[in-house]
Design a protein around this motif. Structure first.
Motif, PDB file in Angstrom:
ATOM      1  N   ALA A 175       5.829  -4.484  -7.854  1.00 38.07           N
ATOM      2  CA  ALA A 175       4.515  -5.010  -7.484  1.00 38.07           C
ATOM      3  C   ALA A 175       3.498  -4.931  -8.608  1.00 38.07           C
ATOM      4  O   ALA A 175       2.403  -5.480  -8.483  1.00 38.07           O
ATOM      5  N   GLY A 176       3.825  -4.259  -9.719  1.00 38.13           N
ATOM      6  CA  GLY A 176       2.893  -4.198 -10.837  1.00 38.13           C
ATOM      7  C   GLY A 176       2.978  -5.375 -11.777  1.00 38.13           C
ATOM      8  O   GLY A 176       2.140  -5.514 -12.662  1.00 38.13           O
ATOM      9  N   LEU A 177       3.979  -6.249 -11.585  1.00 41.54           N
ATOM     10  CA  LEU A 177       4.089  -7.435 -12.434  1.00 41.54           C
ATOM     11  C   LEU A 177       3.002  -8.448 -12.071  1.00 41.54           C
ATOM     12  O   LEU A 177       2.623  -8.565 -10.905  1.00 41.54           O
ATOM     13  N   THR A 204      -3.726  -3.819  -5.117  1.00 40.97           N
ATOM     14  CA  THR A 204      -2.629  -2.911  -5.439  1.00 40.97           C
ATOM     15  C   THR A 204      -2.018  -3.222  -6.800  1.00 40.97           C
ATOM     16  O   THR A 204      -1.659  -2.307  -7.545  1.00 40.97           O
ATOM     17  N   GLN A 205      -1.919  -4.511  -7.161  1.00 42.26           N
ATOM     18  CA  GLN A 205      -1.348  -4.851  -8.461  1.00 42.26           C
ATOM     19  C   GLN A 205      -2.224  -4.329  -9.585  1.00 42.26           C
ATOM     20  O   GLN A 205      -1.733  -3.852 -10.612  1.00 42.26           O
ATOM     21  N   GLN A 206      -3.520  -4.385  -9.391  1.00 42.35           N
ATOM     22  CA  GLN A 206      -4.419  -3.861 -10.404  1.00 42.35           C
ATOM     23  C   GLN A 206      -4.219  -2.362 -10.578  1.00 42.35           C
ATOM     24  O   GLN A 206      -4.200  -1.846 -11.693  1.00 42.35           O
ATOM     25  N   LEU A 207      -4.043  -1.666  -9.474  1.00 45.18           N
ATOM     26  CA  LEU A 207      -3.942  -0.216  -9.550  1.00 45.18           C
ATOM     27  C   LEU A 207      -2.614   0.256 -10.126  1.00 45.18           C
ATOM     28  O   LEU A 207      -2.519   1.366 -10.647  1.00 45.18           O
ATOM     29  N   GLY A 238       0.146   2.623 -17.347  1.00 44.64           N
ATOM     30  CA  GLY A 238       0.309   1.392 -16.612  1.00 44.64           C
ATOM     31  C   GLY A 238       1.781   1.150 -16.340  1.00 44.64           C
ATOM     32  O   GLY A 238       2.651   1.479 -17.143  1.00 44.64           O
ATOM     33  N   ALA A 239       2.085   0.569 -15.206  1.00 47.64           N
ATOM     34  CA  ALA A 239       3.481   0.367 -14.817  1.00 47.64           C
ATOM     35  C   ALA A 239       3.642  -0.953 -14.098  1.00 47.64           C
ATOM     36  O   ALA A 239       2.709  -1.452 -13.473  1.00 47.64           O
ATOM     37  N   GLN A 247       0.825  -1.207   0.000  1.00 44.92           N
ATOM     38  CA  GLN A 247       0.000   0.000   0.000  1.00 44.92           C
ATOM     39  C   GLN A 247       0.865   1.265   0.000  1.00 44.92           C
ATOM     40  O   GLN A 247       0.583   2.230  -0.720  1.00 44.92           O
ATOM     41  N   GLN A 248       1.915   1.281   0.801  1.00 43.93           N
ATOM     42  CA  GLN A 248       2.745   2.481   0.899  1.00 43.93           C
ATOM     43  C   GLN A 248       3.382   2.829  -0.445  1.00 43.93           C
ATOM     44  O   GLN A 248       3.344   3.989  -0.875  1.00 43.93           O
ATOM     45  N   GLU A 249       3.976   1.839  -1.121  1.00 43.20           N
ATOM     46  CA  GLU A 249       4.626   2.121  -2.398  1.00 43.20           C
ATOM     47  C   GLU A 249       3.600   2.537  -3.447  1.00 43.20           C
ATOM     48  O   GLU A 249       3.864   3.404  -4.283  1.00 43.20           O
ATOM     49  N   LEU A 250       2.412   1.924  -3.417  1.00 44.95           N
ATOM     50  CA  LEU A 250       1.354   2.319  -4.348  1.00 44.95           C
ATOM     51  C   LEU A 250       0.949   3.772  -4.129  1.00 44.95           C
ATOM     52  O   LEU A 250       0.847   4.562  -5.075  1.00 44.95           O
ATOM     53  N   LEU A 251       0.711   4.148  -2.880  1.00 44.48           N
ATOM     54  CA  LEU A 251       0.239   5.494  -2.583  1.00 44.48           C
ATOM     55  C   LEU A 251       1.281   6.545  -2.952  1.00 44.48           C
ATOM     56  O   LEU A 251       0.950   7.611  -3.478  1.00 44.48           O
ATOM     57  N   VAL A 252       2.551   6.247  -2.691  1.00 40.79           N
ATOM     58  CA  VAL A 252       3.606   7.225  -2.960  1.00 40.79           C
ATOM     59  C   VAL A 252       3.890   7.340  -4.449  1.00 40.79           C
ATOM     60  O   VAL A 252       3.902   8.440  -5.021  1.00 40.79           O
ATOM     61  N   TYR A 253       4.118   6.202  -5.115  1.00 44.33           N
ATOM     62  CA  TYR A 253       4.614   6.241  -6.487  1.00 44.33           C
ATOM     63  C   TYR A 253       3.533   6.292  -7.547  1.00 44.33           C
ATOM     64  O   TYR A 253       3.810   6.675  -8.689  1.00 44.33           O
TER      65      TYR A 253
END
Length: 742
Positions: A368-370, A268-271, A348-349, A74-80
């Motif tokens: 985490a996006g893989l 998170t992976q979806q987002l 998308g990343a 969650q933290q890496e998603l929210l920041v990046y």
């Protein structure tokens, strides 16, 4: 309750964990709501993220493994991805996540700072429990009530009241925890995120006082006035996303290199993959992993397990059925609006750069996006493009980086020669995927096996090529070997029997595993094919739609549709058509399936379709009977129906009941070696279903990876060893679908 007496729902197997990704429509709706509210233009964005692994737990409940990872996800998603400032995110993990520190963080970080219009995110991963008919969250210092029978948990109602006390209604609360205890802390290869409870436990007076104090503070706040006067259930003011409903279970998932909550990872992976033109329904449908059971299966849920029995289950016969993840959306009044200007340049990343060296030539990245299937096996030498997310879409430039080492969700990368320097926060988009050729199937030995049985199984597995045996719950596994009604066979990691895998009574462990070797090779073959999953990164312009008909003359109904994420600009009109692979209604035996492929490129595309049934068998459409022979080629800028309307047979839904997994692989180059092997299968008599069995699935899967292997791709020699497959995202696309036969 013995295994033979459990009620199971049949399922497809042989994916990464023996399950195939599925998603309820409400899960996709959750991601839509979460992503769109995260991307709102607000004055400030605050977050409180809580994850607890290190409980003082033993016996009927155990410490967890994936909750701290959930916080990191969650933290890496929210920041990046959504522009949160690190200073505005408070994390409480393990021993710091006491009831007092959580209360302090709510008071000082959220309630004291948030203003009207701000956005607030709260996440909790850990054990949950029950107190009467009320849900609770187990803090690190909650423990088990002592002789006084007083529960020190954080009540769900208290959490909702804290959310009401925040000055903004733009709140999002994610709860990856469970409240239904099945009588055992371990099911298959999972630990349950629920602490057992008893009916005679009582709420602490301090908790009651806190709730009353919060109600008085909120007082006349809109929507809570009547609730403050009564003791009715408190409804949250914003969006609440729950991994489970009360009658289902929540579990830690073990992946190669890390553990996490299934729901948190899927969300998170979806987002990570969202783009401005995309509905957020896309990526969850292609996670290609254990999410099937976690999001769809009811196989883990005993119909005899009622809420009342669950409250006393600590002393009752143990139920070993793990319920599926579901989604409970409380008070969903936040509309799903389009992405705002603040995030309009997002692409998308697959991840982001978290830190860089002093010379900006190397750094640590978050991946985490893989998709989960290839993530654990992402090889040294893989190449990604680092892109500045703040640049206008038409001016974006990228620097190519190469993976030097990789473990779990993180990797060390180095900029390729001639590339610009790296910057923290740059997004990563996959260019080249390398995968090891020496991949194995990991078989967990069920805890129900005796010590002698596990020793015999370990010895037998070690004699099999490409197979590795481990003890259940100790590390990631693809399937389980165990016993049911005194016969040996295979289970999914969620302890669902694989159809047709169980032998006769009296069979030895060694004989059973030798008998199962062809099936195990089939599971490994399916694993290899799923490693090519790349809907989110493929550069091919492609759309695949599955439809179904009840009879030859009936009207077809679209079941699911997928479009590659990074289609060419000319294809962007199709991007809004992406949807998940969820087939909302189960198919019945005799229904007819139609696959439509649309090629938006200037070159012909070559296609292969692999169907995996609930018995772990691999099937493929009969491409080689005229006029069906052309069904392996999608002409440039055209579409292809499989089967063609003039084909001599249909693609018919067949037995057994359960989940069927369809993997559709499309390539710019002819799949020569794969075709040669499949031609051998096609010499069988055509099945009435339009499908033929693949007798050598492992060889076919290896040939497929060999065909996709880009022998000319420029990769540094030191990072292109002979034991790696090198796949270029511009060359292929693999899209997965799942349907249920009722």
């Amino acid at each position: 309750m013995g295994v033979a007496r459990r009620q199971f729902l049949q399922m497809a197997t042989a994916s990464l964990l023996g399950w195939q990704a599925m998603s309820y429509p409400q899960i996709a709706q959750a991601a839509d709501l979460y992503g769109n509210n995260l991307s709102r233009s607000t004055k400030r964005k605050l977050a409180l993220l809580i994850g607890i692994n290190q409980y003082d737990a033993k016996g009927d409940w155990l410490p967890l493994n994936g909750c701290v990872t959930d916080v990191e996800l969650q933290q890496e998603l929210l920041v990046y991805r959504f522009g949160f400032k690190p200073a505005d995110i408070v994390t409480l993990t393990d021993r710091s996540a006491t009831k007092a520190t959580i209360a302090q963080a709510f008071t000082e970080h959220l309630i004291a700072q948030a203003l009207p219009g701000d956005l607030v995110v709260v996440h909790f991963s850990g054990h949950g429990s029950r107190l009467g008919q009320n849900n609770t969250l187990v803090t690190v210092d909650s423990g088990m009530p002592g002789a006084e029978l007083i529960v020190n948990d954080l009540m769900d109602d208290t959490l909702m009241l804290w959310l009401h006390a925040i000055a903004t209604d733009n709140t999002i609360c994610i709860l990856d925890t469970g409240h239904n205890y099945p009588g055992t802390p371990v099911v298959g290869n999972f630990r349950i995120r629920t602490r057992p409870s008893r009916r005679d436990w009582q709420l602490s007076p301090e908790e009651l006082e806190l709730q009353q104090s919060l109600k008085e503070q909120i007082g006349n706040r809109q929507g809570l006035g009547q609730e403050a006067k009564s003791n009715s259930k408190v409804v949250a003011p914003g969006l609440v996303l729950r991994a489970t409903s009360n009658d289902r279970l929540c579990a830690d998932a073990m992946w190669p290199g890390f553990s996490s909550g299934v729901f948190t990872y899927a969300l998170t992976q979806q987002l990570w993959q969202v783009t401005p033109a995309t509905s957020l329904h896309v990526v969850l449908s292609n996670v290609n992993s254990a999410l099937e059971s976690a999001l769809e299966q009811k196989a883990f849920q005993s119909q005899a397990l009622t809420t009342e029995k669950q409250l006393n289950s600590g002393s009752e016969a143990k139920q070993k059925s793990l319920a599926s993840y579901s989604l409970n959306l409380d008070n969903l009044f936040l509309s799903s609006s389009s992405l705002n200007k603040e995030t309009s340049n997002l692409d998308g990343a697959e991840g982001a750069i978290m830190s860089v060296s002093s010379d900006h030539r190397s750094g640590e990245v978050w991946l985490a996006g893989l998709p989960i299937a290839p993530l654990g096996y992402y090889g040294v030498g893989s190449i990604l493009a680092a892109v500045d997310p703040d640049s206008p879409s038409d001016l974006k430039s990228s620097a190519l980086v190469q993976v030097r080492s990789h473990y779990g969700l993180t990797a060390q990368v180095e900029s390729l020669p001639g590339q610009s320097g790296l910057q923290v926060g740059q997004l990563l988009q996959e260019q080249v995927r390398t995968l090891p050729r020496n991949l194995t199937l990991t078989i967990a030995l069920d805890l129900e096996l005796s010590k002698i049985e596990r020793v015999d199984a370990t010895s037998a597995i070690s004699a099999m090529p490409d197979m590795v045996g481990v003890n259940a719950t100790e590390q990631f596994a693809d399937c389980l070997f165990g016993v049911q009604s005194t016969s040996y066979g295979l289970f999914s990691v969620g302890h669902i029997p694989i159809l047709g895998s169980f032998g006769s009574v009296g069979e030895s462990v060694g004989a059973a595993l030798r008998r199962l070797q062809p099936l195990l090779e089939g599971l490994l073959a399916a694993k290899l094919i799923r490693l090519t999953s790349n809907q989110s990164s493929s550069a091919l312009g492609l759309k695949v739609t599955l439809s179904a008909m009840k009879s030859v003359n009936s009207k077809s109904v679209v079941l699911a549709s997928k479009t590659t994420q990074h289609a060419n600009s000319a294809d962007k009109s199709t991007q809004a058509l992406r949807s998940s692979n969820v087939l909302n209604n189960a198919l019945t035996i005799g229904d007819r399936i139609i696959c439509q492929l649309e090629n938006f490129t200037e070159l012909p595309l070559y296609v292969r379709i692999f169907s995996l049934d609930p018995r772990g068998k691999m099937m493929t459409p009969h491409f080689f009977t005229s006029p069906y022979a052309l069904d392996s080629i999608v002409p440039a800028k055209q579409e292809l129906l499989i089967p063609q309307t003039e084909a001599p047979f249909d693609w018919v839904v067949s037995a057994p009941q359960g989940l069927f997994d369809i993997q559709i692989v499309v390539s710019r180059a002819p799949l020569t070696e794969t075709t040669k092997l499949l031609e051998l299968s096609s010499r069988q008599a055509a099945s009435p279903t339009g499908m033929v069995a693949v007798p050598n699935p492992l060889q076919v899967a290896q040939a497929l990876l060999g065909d996709l292997h880009n022998r000319d791709r420029a990769i540094a020699p030191a990072n292109k060893p002979a034991d790696m497959w090198v796949l270029d995202v511009k060359d292929w696309a693999t899209l997965g679908f799942t349907y249920r036969v009722a």
